[in-house]
Motif scaffolding. Structure first.
Motif, short mmCIF file in Angstrom:
data_model
loop_
_atom_site.label_atom_id
_atom_site.label_comp_id
_atom_site.label_asym_id
_atom_site.label_seq_id
_atom_site.Cartn_x
_atom_site.Cartn_y
_atom_site.Cartn_z
N ASP A 1 0.83 -1.21 0.00
CA ASP A 1 0.00 0.00 0.00
C ASP A 1 0.87 1.25 0.00
OD1 ASP A 1 -2.61 -1.40 0.44
OD2 ASP A 1 -1.60 -2.00 2.28
N LEU A 2 1.97 1.19 0.73
CA LEU A 2 2.84 2.35 0.93
C LEU A 2 4.29 1.92 0.74
CD1 LEU A 2 3.40 5.29 1.90
CD2 LEU A 2 3.36 4.38 4.25
N VAL A 3 5.03 2.65 -0.09
CA VAL A 3 6.46 2.43 -0.27
C VAL A 3 7.19 3.67 0.24
CG1 VAL A 3 8.33 1.96 -1.89
CG2 VAL A 3 6.08 0.95 -2.28
N ILE A 4 8.13 3.44 1.14
CA ILE A 4 8.91 4.53 1.73
C ILE A 4 10.35 4.40 1.28
CG2 ILE A 4 9.73 5.54 3.90
CD1 ILE A 4 7.26 4.20 5.25
N ARG A 5 10.94 5.52 0.86
CA ARG A 5 12.38 5.55 0.59
C ARG A 5 13.02 6.62 1.46
NH1 ARG A 5 16.18 4.53 -4.44
NH2 ARG A 5 18.14 5.00 -3.39
N THR A 6 14.01 6.21 2.21
CA THR A 6 14.72 7.15 3.06
C THR A 6 15.90 7.78 2.32
OG1 THR A 6 16.12 5.38 3.95
CG2 THR A 6 14.08 5.85 5.13
N SER A 7 16.50 8.80 2.92
CA SER A 7 17.77 9.43 2.52
C SER A 7 17.65 10.52 1.47
CB SER A 7 18.79 8.40 2.04
OG SER A 7 18.67 8.13 0.66
N GLY A 8 16.45 10.91 1.08
CA GLY A 8 16.30 12.04 0.17
C GLY A 8 16.35 11.72 -1.30
N SER B 1 0.84 1.67 -5.55
CA SER B 1 1.27 2.03 -4.20
C SER B 1 1.37 3.55 -4.06
CB SER B 1 2.64 1.42 -3.90
OG SER B 1 2.62 0.01 -4.01
N GLU B 2 1.20 4.01 -2.84
CA GLU B 2 1.52 5.39 -2.50
C GLU B 2 3.00 5.44 -2.14
OE1 GLU B 2 -0.72 7.90 -2.69
OE2 GLU B 2 -2.23 6.46 -3.37
N TYR B 3 3.65 6.55 -2.47
CA TYR B 3 5.09 6.68 -2.21
C TYR B 3 5.37 7.84 -1.26
CZ TYR B 3 6.97 3.29 -5.50
OH TYR B 3 7.31 2.12 -6.13
N GLU B 4 6.38 7.64 -0.41
CA GLU B 4 6.89 8.70 0.45
C GLU B 4 8.41 8.71 0.32
OE1 GLU B 4 5.58 11.01 2.26
OE2 GLU B 4 3.52 10.42 2.78
N LEU C 1 4.03 8.73 8.81
CA LEU C 1 3.81 8.40 7.41
C LEU C 1 2.55 7.57 7.22
CD1 LEU C 1 7.49 7.60 6.40
CD2 LEU C 1 6.19 9.67 5.88
N CYS C 2 2.25 6.72 8.19
CA CYS C 2 1.02 5.93 8.12
C CYS C 2 -0.21 6.83 8.25
CB CYS C 2 1.01 4.86 9.21
SG CYS C 2 2.16 3.50 8.91
N LEU C 3 -0.12 7.82 9.11
CA LEU C 3 -1.23 8.77 9.26
C LEU C 3 -1.40 9.59 7.99
CD1 LEU C 3 -0.59 9.98 12.92
CD2 LEU C 3 -2.49 8.56 12.11
N SER C 4 -0.30 9.97 7.37
CA SER C 4 -0.37 10.71 6.11
C SER C 4 -1.00 9.85 5.02
CB SER C 4 1.04 11.14 5.69
OG SER C 4 1.02 11.75 4.41
N PHE C 5 -0.64 8.58 5.00
CA PHE C 5 -1.25 7.64 4.05
C PHE C 5 -2.76 7.61 4.22
CE2 PHE C 5 -3.04 3.47 3.28
CZ PHE C 5 -2.59 3.14 2.01
N GLY C 6 -3.22 7.57 5.46
CA GLY C 6 -4.65 7.48 5.73
C GLY C 6 -5.42 8.69 5.23
#
Length: 243
Positions: free
Chosen positions: A185-192, A207-210, A227-232
């Motif tokens: 549902d959500l893919v997160i990538r760290t480090s900019g 998927s939603e991306y952050e 990030l989960c709250l933002s997804f919601g």
């Protein structure tokens, strides 16, 4: 057909996938070798896994080593392989005790035989768990996964187990490494960095991306919760429009 509660407004993600980036830069900023950052990043995984049940995350998939990472120095690659063996040895019983089911995806052919044996043993140990499903992508690449899946599909067609006319977009996923998992549902990538780096190419189509600036060793359960709250709060229409 009943609605999927994870597509409803306000619902959090059931499956979160993370591209854990920034370990090397985190270490170098502290005047330490890159492997120091990888060890710090491995410790961060525990906090994130422990936070999943509280946040309603049933599936967590993490990108540990890509098919492209073999291009790094021999010292770093050897250090990472040693880290993976150490992680399994250290965390296996804790993961099992916490009800975590562990799976590995990726091509195991190039991996050290001892490491593969340890991966098999951890999967077998945790097979009956269902609290959190932790999938570790090791020697994984999205294009490589699709190519391997297509070969298996083509073999089934050639041997008469599958009719070419029956192949559609629901067929290929059954041959992917992730065939037993829901799409993230959500893919997160760290480090900019704002790219997906060959990760879950087929599975992340909707998927939603952050993309966040935080380096992986600094990533916390509190940031995951944010990030989960933002997804919601996102309106997920999957190509449709509201009536």
């Amino acid at each position: 057909m009943p609605k999927d509660p994870h597509t409803e407004p306000g619902a959090g993600p059931r499956h979160v996938a993370i591209i854990m980036d920034g370990n090397g830069r985190w270490a170098q900023a502290r005047g330490r070798p890159r492997l120091f950052g990888h060890h710090a990043g491995a410790r961060r995984v525990r906090e994130v896994v422990e936070a999943c049940p509280r946040l309603g995350i049933k599936y967590l998939t993490i990108f540990a080593f890509s098919t492209e990472n073999w291009k790094r120095t021999q010292v770093e690659v050897a250090g990472l392989m040693s880290l993976f063996r150490r992680y399994i040895t250290k965390e296996a019983h804790a993961l099992h005790a916490e009800g975590v089911r562990v799976r590995f995806i990726g091509d195991r052919v190039r991996l050290d035989r001892k490491l593969v044996e340890m991966m098999d043993q951890l999967e077998a140990l945790t097979r009956g768990n269902d609290r959190v499903h932790l999938t570790i992508a090791l020697n994984y690449g999205g294009r490589d996964e699709v190519a391997r899946a297509t070969k298996r599909l083509a073999r089934d067609v050639a041997e008469g187990r599958l009719c070419p006319h029956d192949v559609d977009e629901e067929t290929l996923p059954r041959y992917l490494d992730t065939h037993v998992l829901p799409d993230p549902d959500l893919v997160i990538r760290t480090s900019g960095e704002a790219r997906i780096s060959n990760f879950l190419l087929w599975q992340s189509a909707y998927s939603e991306y952050e993309f966040i600036d935080t380096l992986w060793p600094d990533f916390t359960a509190a940031e995951l919760e944010r990030l989960c709250l933002s997804f919601g709060a996102r309106d997920r229409r999957f190509g449709a429009v509201k009536a």
